[in-house]
Write a protein that holds these residues in place. Structure first.
Motif, PDB file in Angstrom:
ATOM      1  N   VAL A 105      33.006  52.676  49.132  1.00  0.00           N
ATOM      2  CA  VAL A 105      34.027  51.685  49.508  1.00  0.00           C
ATOM      3  C   VAL A 105      34.788  51.177  48.302  1.00  0.00           C
ATOM      4  O   VAL A 105      35.924  51.305  48.206  1.00  0.00           O
ATOM      5  N   SER A 106      34.104  50.889  47.331  1.00  0.00           N
ATOM      6  CA  SER A 106      34.667  50.632  45.976  1.00  0.00           C
ATOM      7  C   SER A 106      35.511  51.607  45.599  1.00  0.00           C
ATOM      8  O   SER A 106      36.385  51.387  44.600  1.00  0.00           O
ATOM      9  N   SER A 107      35.045  52.923  45.592  1.00  0.00           N
ATOM     10  CA  SER A 107      35.842  53.739  45.043  1.00  0.00           C
ATOM     11  C   SER A 107      36.959  54.486  45.580  1.00  0.00           C
ATOM     12  O   SER A 107      37.912  54.862  44.772  1.00  0.00           O
ATOM     13  N   TYR A 108      37.094  54.193  46.955  1.00  0.00           N
ATOM     14  CA  TYR A 108      38.481  54.686  47.476  1.00  0.00           C
ATOM     15  C   TYR A 108      39.175  53.492  48.184  1.00  0.00           C
ATOM     16  O   TYR A 108      40.109  53.828  48.713  1.00  0.00           O
ATOM     17  N   VAL A 109      38.813  52.182  48.271  1.00  0.00           N
ATOM     18  CA  VAL A 109      39.618  51.374  48.919  1.00  0.00           C
ATOM     19  C   VAL A 109      40.828  51.054  48.036  1.00  0.00           C
ATOM     20  O   VAL A 109      42.032  50.815  48.993  1.00  0.00           O
ATOM     21  N   SER A 110      40.925  51.094  46.901  1.00  0.00           N
ATOM     22  CA  SER A 110      42.391  51.168  46.283  1.00  0.00           C
ATOM     23  C   SER A 110      43.190  52.238  46.442  1.00  0.00           C
ATOM     24  O   SER A 110      44.569  52.191  46.749  1.00  0.00           O
ATOM     25  N   ILE A 205      29.936  50.220  40.782  1.00  0.00           N
ATOM     26  CA  ILE A 205      30.548  49.296  41.716  1.00  0.00           C
ATOM     27  C   ILE A 205      31.027  48.252  41.032  1.00  0.00           C
ATOM     28  O   ILE A 205      32.403  47.647  41.267  1.00  0.00           O
ATOM     29  N   GLU A 206      30.610  47.565  40.051  1.00  0.00           N
ATOM     30  CA  GLU A 206      31.030  46.384  39.485  1.00  0.00           C
ATOM     31  C   GLU A 206      32.214  47.033  38.720  1.00  0.00           C
ATOM     32  O   GLU A 206      33.147  45.990  38.594  1.00  0.00           O
ATOM     33  N   LYS A 210      36.096  45.354  39.700  1.00  0.00           N
ATOM     34  CA  LYS A 210      37.068  44.730  38.585  1.00  0.00           C
ATOM     35  C   LYS A 210      38.478  45.473  38.696  1.00  0.00           C
ATOM     36  O   LYS A 210      39.388  44.691  38.562  1.00  0.00           O
ATOM     37  N   VAL A 211      38.603  46.685  38.555  1.00  0.00           N
ATOM     38  CA  VAL A 211      39.899  47.533  38.692  1.00  0.00           C
ATOM     39  C   VAL A 211      40.572  47.227  40.024  1.00  0.00           C
ATOM     40  O   VAL A 211      41.767  47.076  39.901  1.00  0.00           O
ATOM     41  N   ASN A 212      39.934  47.161  41.085  1.00  0.00           N
ATOM     42  CA  ASN A 212      40.549  46.907  42.462  1.00  0.00           C
ATOM     43  C   ASN A 212      40.998  45.668  42.570  1.00  0.00           C
ATOM     44  O   ASN A 212      42.291  45.524  42.709  1.00  0.00           O
ATOM     45  N   ALA A 213      40.309  44.681  41.775  1.00  0.00           N
ATOM     46  CA  ALA A 213      41.026  43.250  42.065  1.00  0.00           C
ATOM     47  C   ALA A 213      42.085  43.031  41.090  1.00  0.00           C
ATOM     48  O   ALA A 213      43.062  42.239  41.429  1.00  0.00           O
TER      49      ALA A 213
END
Length: 217
Positions: A105-110, A205-206, A210-213
Motif C-alpha cells: 500500500v505504501s509503495s503504490y498509493v501515491s 514503509i516509514e 514520509k514521501v507520500n505525505a
C-alpha cells in the motif's frame, strides 16, 4: 527516459491491480472464472482511482481494502518468501503478512493518486495452464497514445475455491519475481531469519509514508 517509461508501466500495472500476487495451491483452473476476476479487479481499480482526487488517508484505505478483496495476504506472503515461509512460526507468518500488505500500500498509493484520467485496461482472452489461468490484457495511457502496454495475468484457485491473481508480467517484467529475488537475498544474508527482512520493510514503509505525505501536502 527508461526510468520515466518504467514508472508509466508500473502505474499501468498497478491500475490493473497486477501487483496483487498470490502463490497458488494446485487446484484445477477455471478459465472463465479467472478472466472474470481479472476483469472485476481492473474495473474496480479504474473506477476507484482513475480521475479521482481522494485525500491520502482515504486513498490508502481504499487501496488496502481493494488488495484484501483480491489477495489472501498469507498466500501472497508464502509466494514471496518461497521455501523460507515454512521455516518461520505461525505468529511470524501472520506478522509478516500484515506488514507486507502495508508495504504494498505504501509503495503504490501515491502512484494511484497520479493516475492519468482516461487510462484504460482492456481484458482479452484467457487460457488454461493446468493449475493456473493466464489472462491477457493491455493498458493504454493517454500520455502514450497508440502504445498499449501488454499485461499478462496468472490466476489460481485457493483451497477455499476463491480465484486469486497470482502474478502479472508486463513486457517481460514479473513483479513477483523481482520481489522474491530481493527478499531472498535479505533472508540468505540473515541465515533465514525473518526479523531483518521485517525491519527492512518497516523502514521502507516509514520512508514511503514520509514521501507520500510530502507529495500529498
Amino acid at each position: 527516459m527508461a526510468m520515466t517509461y518504467l514508472r508509466r508501466m508500473t502505474a499501468a500495472m498497478m491500475l490493473s491491480l497486477g501487483f496483487l500476487l498470490i502463490s497458488g495451491i494446485a487446484h484445477a483452473a477455471d478459465v472463465e472464472q479467472g478472466r472474470r476476476v481479472v476483469q472485476s479487479a481492473v474495473d474496480e481499480g479504474i473506477s476507484t482511482f482513475v480521475g479521482k482526487t481522494h485525500p491520502l488517508p482515504e486513498r490508502t484505505r481504499l487501496l488496502d481494502n481493494l488488495l484484501r478483496r483480491y489477495v489472501d495476504p498469507p498466500m501472497l506472503s508464502a509466494s514471496i518468501l518461497g521455501r523460507y515461509w515454512g521455516k518461520i512460526t505461525p505468529a511470524e507468518q501472520n506478522a509478516f503478512s500484515e506488514l507486507f500488505v502495508r508495504y504494498l500500500v505504501s509503495s503504490y498509493v501515491s502512484i494511484l493518486g497520479r493516475a492519468e484520467p482516461g487510462t484504460t485496461v482492456k481484458v482479452a482472452q484467457a487460457m488454461d495452464l493446468g493449475t493456473r489461468v493466464r489472462v491477457l490484457s493491455s493498458a493504454s495511457l493517454p500520455s502514450q497514445p497508440g502504445e498499449p502496454i501488454p499485461v499478462e495475468w496468472e490466476v489460481a484457485t485457493t483451497a477455499e475455491g476463491k480465484p486469486a491473481i497470482m502474478d502479472l508480467t508486463a513486457q517481460g517484467v514479473s513483479l513477483i519475481r523481482a520481489m522474491k529475488d530481493d527478499f531472498a537475498s535479505v533472508l540468505r544474508s540473515s541465515g533465514g531469519k525473518i526479523e531483518p527482512l521485517m525491519e527492512a520493510l518497516q523502514r521502507k514503509i516509514e520512508a514511503n509514508d514520509k514521501v507520500n505525505a510530502a507529495q500529498a501536502g
